[in-house]
Design a protein around this motif. Structure first.
Motif, PDB file in Angstrom:
ATOM      1  N   ILE A  20      -3.450 -19.742   2.909  1.00 27.25           N
ATOM      2  CA  ILE A  20      -3.741 -20.653   4.012  1.00 27.25           C
ATOM      3  C   ILE A  20      -2.680 -20.516   5.101  1.00 27.25           C
ATOM      4  CG2 ILE A  20      -3.810 -23.103   4.678  1.00 27.25           C
ATOM      5  CD1 ILE A  20      -5.259 -23.700   2.125  1.00 27.25           C
ATOM      6  N   THR A  21      -3.162 -20.327   6.313  1.00 31.52           N
ATOM      7  CA  THR A  21      -2.296 -20.340   7.487  1.00 31.52           C
ATOM      8  C   THR A  21      -2.493 -21.674   8.200  1.00 31.52           C
ATOM      9  OG1 THR A  21      -2.554 -17.946   7.728  1.00 31.52           O
ATOM     10  CG2 THR A  21      -1.709 -19.161   9.629  1.00 31.52           C
ATOM     11  N   PHE A  22      -1.388 -22.296   8.574  1.00 28.53           N
ATOM     12  CA  PHE A  22      -1.505 -23.605   9.211  1.00 28.53           C
ATOM     13  C   PHE A  22      -0.408 -23.794  10.238  1.00 28.53           C
ATOM     14  CE2 PHE A  22       1.326 -24.139   5.635  1.00 28.53           C
ATOM     15  CZ  PHE A  22       2.272 -25.080   6.016  1.00 28.53           C
ATOM     16  N   LEU A  23      -0.631 -24.757  11.125  1.00 27.87           N
ATOM     17  CA  LEU A  23       0.349 -25.117  12.145  1.00 27.87           C
ATOM     18  C   LEU A  23       0.976 -26.452  11.786  1.00 27.87           C
ATOM     19  CD1 LEU A  23      -1.702 -24.283  15.380  1.00 27.87           C
ATOM     20  CD2 LEU A  23       0.065 -22.863  14.304  1.00 27.87           C
ATOM     21  N   ARG A  24       2.290 -26.524  11.885  1.00 18.48           N
ATOM     22  CA  ARG A  24       3.007 -27.778  11.722  1.00 18.48           C
ATOM     23  C   ARG A  24       3.962 -27.919  12.897  1.00 18.48           C
ATOM     24  NH1 ARG A  24       5.794 -28.705   6.114  1.00 18.48           N
ATOM     25  NH2 ARG A  24       3.597 -29.078   5.543  1.00 18.48           N
ATOM     26  N   GLU A  25       3.714 -28.934  13.712  1.00 17.53           N
ATOM     27  CA  GLU A  25       4.495 -29.152  14.931  1.00 17.53           C
ATOM     28  C   GLU A  25       4.481 -27.902  15.805  1.00 17.53           C
ATOM     29  OE1 GLU A  25       8.283 -30.410  13.544  1.00 17.53           O
ATOM     30  OE2 GLU A  25       7.546 -32.306  12.734  1.00 17.53           O
ATOM     31  N   GLY A  26       3.313 -27.250  15.839  1.00 18.09           N
ATOM     32  CA  GLY A  26       3.116 -26.089  16.700  1.00 18.09           C
ATOM     33  C   GLY A  26       3.636 -24.780  16.151  1.00 18.09           C
ATOM     34  N   ILE A  27       4.280 -24.813  14.983  1.00 17.20           N
ATOM     35  CA  ILE A  27       4.843 -23.594  14.398  1.00 17.20           C
ATOM     36  C   ILE A  27       3.916 -23.099  13.290  1.00 17.20           C
ATOM     37  CG2 ILE A  27       6.796 -22.612  13.143  1.00 17.20           C
ATOM     38  CD1 ILE A  27       8.550 -24.749  14.476  1.00 17.20           C
ATOM     39  N   GLU A  28       3.564 -21.819  13.329  1.00 20.67           N
ATOM     40  CA  GLU A  28       2.659 -21.260  12.316  1.00 20.67           C
ATOM     41  C   GLU A  28       3.390 -21.055  10.996  1.00 20.67           C
ATOM     42  OE1 GLU A  28      -0.555 -18.247  13.174  1.00 20.67           O
ATOM     43  OE2 GLU A  28       0.840 -16.983  12.017  1.00 20.67           O
ATOM     44  N   LYS A  78       2.613 -20.367   6.458  1.00 20.08           N
ATOM     45  CA  LYS A  78       1.666 -19.886   5.462  1.00 20.08           C
ATOM     46  C   LYS A  78       2.005 -20.486   4.102  1.00 20.08           C
ATOM     47  CE  LYS A  78       0.796 -15.397   7.714  1.00 20.08           C
ATOM     48  NZ  LYS A  78      -0.634 -15.652   8.022  1.00 20.08           N
ATOM     49  N   THR A  79       0.987 -20.668   3.280  1.00 23.96           N
ATOM     50  CA  THR A  79       1.192 -21.125   1.916  1.00 23.96           C
ATOM     51  C   THR A  79       0.024 -20.655   1.065  1.00 23.96           C
ATOM     52  OG1 THR A  79       1.727 -23.033   0.531  1.00 23.96           O
ATOM     53  CG2 THR A  79      -0.010 -23.341   2.158  1.00 23.96           C
ATOM     54  N   GLU A  80       0.199 -20.751  -0.239  1.00 24.09           N
ATOM     55  CA  GLU A  80      -0.884 -20.416  -1.166  1.00 24.09           C
ATOM     56  C   GLU A  80      -1.243 -21.649  -1.984  1.00 24.09           C
ATOM     57  OE1 GLU A  80       0.080 -17.017  -3.533  1.00 24.09           O
ATOM     58  OE2 GLU A  80      -0.457 -15.613  -1.908  1.00 24.09           O
ATOM     59  N   VAL A  81      -2.545 -21.883  -2.113  1.00 19.44           N
ATOM     60  CA  VAL A  81      -3.050 -23.039  -2.835  1.00 19.44           C
ATOM     61  C   VAL A  81      -3.886 -22.562  -4.010  1.00 19.44           C
ATOM     62  CG1 VAL A  81      -4.481 -25.107  -2.726  1.00 19.44           C
ATOM     63  CG2 VAL A  81      -3.121 -24.422  -0.733  1.00 19.44           C
ATOM     64  N   THR A  82      -3.534 -22.988  -5.217  1.00 24.33           N
ATOM     65  CA  THR A  82      -4.317 -22.669  -6.402  1.00 24.33           C
ATOM     66  C   THR A  82      -5.195 -23.863  -6.746  1.00 24.33           C
ATOM     67  OG1 THR A  82      -2.590 -21.202  -7.240  1.00 24.33           O
ATOM     68  CG2 THR A  82      -4.248 -21.985  -8.821  1.00 24.33           C
ATOM     69  N   LEU A  83      -6.499 -23.667  -6.626  1.00 24.87           N
ATOM     70  CA  LEU A  83      -7.449 -24.750  -6.818  1.00 24.87           C
ATOM     71  C   LEU A  83      -7.529 -25.171  -8.281  1.00 24.87           C
ATOM     72  CD1 LEU A  83     -10.331 -23.404  -4.527  1.00 24.87           C
ATOM     73  CD2 LEU A  83      -8.521 -25.029  -3.922  1.00 24.87           C
TER      74      LEU A  83
END
Length: 599
Positions: free
Chosen positions: A551-559, A561-566
């Motif tokens: 997953i790529t995401f923005l936090r406070e405008g900064i890109e 990445k993390t991995e999520v195991t369902l």
């Protein structure tokens, strides 16, 4: 001569009582701009200074609401019309001095929220919650009160209230508390009533619908009233022999319900013709049950009710939660919803309580203590309620369900336990403690059973074995272990990305991966965030438990990445076993029929 002297004494006392009646008047010349003009006269003031207050709380609520913020144009005069000195030492009080024994005050009130806590004034109605409307003198709390509601005759307003009628538009209260506990609706409302065991049950319905719709709805109310009477064996003895539903179903209201001793406020934006016929009756069921459980079966922690500080109680899991358990059960027993709808309707509340991480922090008593922070209170700083709080309404509701089904395994039931609590504490109006409830359950079901329930589920945060309990009444509790789960509430943004709307649940895949509220998901496995489909539906349709998402995401405008195991979806489905093509045994069917009171 002795009788003559007594006559003079009692006559003098009567004159004193009449003279020491505090009188109010309220008018609505500027209703179009949500204003009321309020005046009050306080006679026979012995001290030089009289302290007047606006309440900070309201009966049935537990948080602070600061009603003084909507008061302005305050004036104080003596009996001759001379202006008096007014000082302010805090936001809630006006100290008036220099009077001649009588103080006459006036002020303007702004009111534009129609619910069970606040007041609303416009050209459709004056919806008055008394603490949010009228100033009071704490030192005069035992005085009788009279209030003159100056209705707008040009708008065909009538008066509906639990206050006893004196004459014309004047109503009375025997003391301050009863006054504060007596909401009043002024509007062109419809009225209905029926008699039950010598008492009147009334409906004042402010709704734009037809007389036929009002008739249909009142028939539903009748069924609720009679079904709840069966739980306790009798109606409460209502003061002045009547109980009034003050139903305000108009688009500019706010959805709410608020119990009072001999009446209840029912508000909704849904009119009867616009979903309210079915959607509003649950509030009727909940609030009328309160006329036993909380109005007369009363926690010691709420006695006396404090109008100056927040009211905290550890018994709300019982007062509010057990009432919530009965809310839809009564509708089922009254034939207003089907058994299938009732049982399936348990699912949302059950899952909310069952999978919440909050039980590791607070038990039901401690959840009840949180009421001043959550009961229609407001704050601007972020909180972590998603992980630390379970509503005492919901928590108590699922515990009431468990207690009922557990008792039925012993050929007992929650109805008869509630009758015992009613006869012990409600009829006598002796307030109770948690220890008292434990003792009463011990008397009803035995020490071992009662102590086990309280020690495990009330003083601790264990949960009953619902799978086994549901089996006794032919109800299935099932999970879809093949459904994937991420544990984040995500909505689509204007630029078609996904925004996490609330704190991620402790222990969930999203939480473990470091995702947090307000993060903006821009891509999943290097593909753009999906739109046109609900996020959780997308997760379940496209992935399986144990799948890992990049997953790529923005936090406070900064890109980032993390991995999520369902993982597997922890939520349950609750259904009658017939939905799974199973047939309940005669024993199970009999137990279900005794529980739901249906054939």
């Amino acid at each position: 001569m002795r009788y003559f002297i007594l006559f003079i004494i009692f006559g003098f006392q009567s004159i004193q009582i009449i003279a020491q009646t505090n009188s109010y008047s309220i008018s609505f010349e500027n209703a179009v701009h949500h204003e009321a003009n309020v005046s009050a006269t306080f006679p026979d003031i012995a001290s030089d200074t009289l302290t007047l207050r606006m309440s900070r709380t309201s009966p049935g609520r537990y948080a602070l609401h600061e009603f003084a913020k909507n008061v302005y144009n305050f004036k104080a005069k003596d009996n001759k019309g001379n202006s008096l000195q007014v000082s302010r030492t805090n936001p809630y009080e006006w100290k008036v001095s220099g009077h001649d024994g009588t103080i006459v005050i006036s002020y303007t009130l702004f009111a534009n929220r129609g619910d069970g806590t606040y007041s609303q004034i416009d050209e459709s109605h004056a919806h008055l919650n008394i603490p949010s409307t009228f100033m009071y003198a704490p030192i005069l709390n035992e005085r009788e009160i009279e209030v003159d509601f100056k209705t707008r005759d040009d708008l065909n307003w009538k008066i509906a209230t639990q206050l006893p009628h004196v004459k014309d538009n004047i109503y009375s209260a025997q003391n301050l508390y009863y006054f504060m506990d007596s909401p009043t609706e002024l509007s062109n409302h419809k009225t209905r009533e029926f008699n039950v065991d010598g008492q009147k049950i009334k409906l004042a319905l402010h709704d734009p619908g037809t007389e036929e719709e009002a008739d249909t709805y009142f028939e539903k109310i009748k069924k609720v009233v009679l079904e709840e009477k069966e739980v306790f064996g009798a109606l409460p003895s209502f003061d002045y022999g009547s109980y009034t539903f003050l139903a305000c179903y108009v688009p500019n209201a706010s959805g709410d319900g608020m119990e009072h001793r001999n009446s209840t406020i029912l508000t909704s934006t849904r009119t009867l013709a616009n979903g309210g016929m079915e959607g509003n009756i649950g509030t009727v069921s909940h609030e009328f049950f309160h006329s036993w459980n909380v109005e007369r079966i009363r926690p010691k922690s709420l006695e006396p009710f404090n109008f100056e500080e927040a009211n905290m109680s550890g018994e709300l899991w019982f007062a509010e939660g057990f009432t919530s358990y009965y809310t839809n059960l009564i509708l089922c027993r009254a034939g207003l919803i089907t058994p299938e709808k009732y049982v399936e309707g348990l699912t949302g509340t059950f899952n909310y309580v069952w999978i919440s991480p909050a039980r590791q922090f607070f038990n039901p008593i401690e959840m009840s203590y949180q009421a001043p922070f959550v009961d229609a209170s407001t704050s601007v700083d972020p909180v972590n309620r998603e992980n630390t709080f379970i509503s005492y309404y919901s928590y108590g509701s699922v515990l009431g369900l468990a207690l009922d089904l557990s008792l039925r395994e012993k050929d007992l039931n929650l109805d008869d336990f509630m009758k015992l609590v009613w006869n012990t504490y409600g009829k006598t109006e002796n307030s109770y403690s948690i220890e008292n409830l434990n003792e009463t359950l011990n008397i009803y079901a035995g020490d071992t059973f009662g102590n086990n329930f309280f020690n495990r589920f009330i003083h601790k945060s264990e949960m009953p074995s619902y799978t086994d309990l549901f089996k006794t009444v032919g109800v299935s509790l099932s999970q879809n272990t093949e459904a994937a789960y991420i544990g984040a509430a995500v909505s689509i943004t204007d630029d078609l990305n996904g925004k996490i709307q609330s704190n991620t649940r402790i222990g969930s895949p999203a939480y473990i991966a470091g995702l947090d509220k307000d993060d903006i998901i821009t891509s999943i496995n290097n593909k753009p965030f999906p739109n046109g489909i609900q996020f959780n539906t997308f997760i379940k349709d496209e992935f399986k438990p144990k799948d890992t998402l990049s997953i790529t995401f923005l936090r406070e405008g900064i890109e980032r990445k993390t991995e999520v195991t369902l993982t597997s979806d922890p939520n349950y489905a609750i259904n009658l076993i017939e939905k799974n093509d199973k047939t309940p045994s005669k024993k199970v069917l009999k137990a279900r029929q005794a529980w739901l009171k249906v054939e």
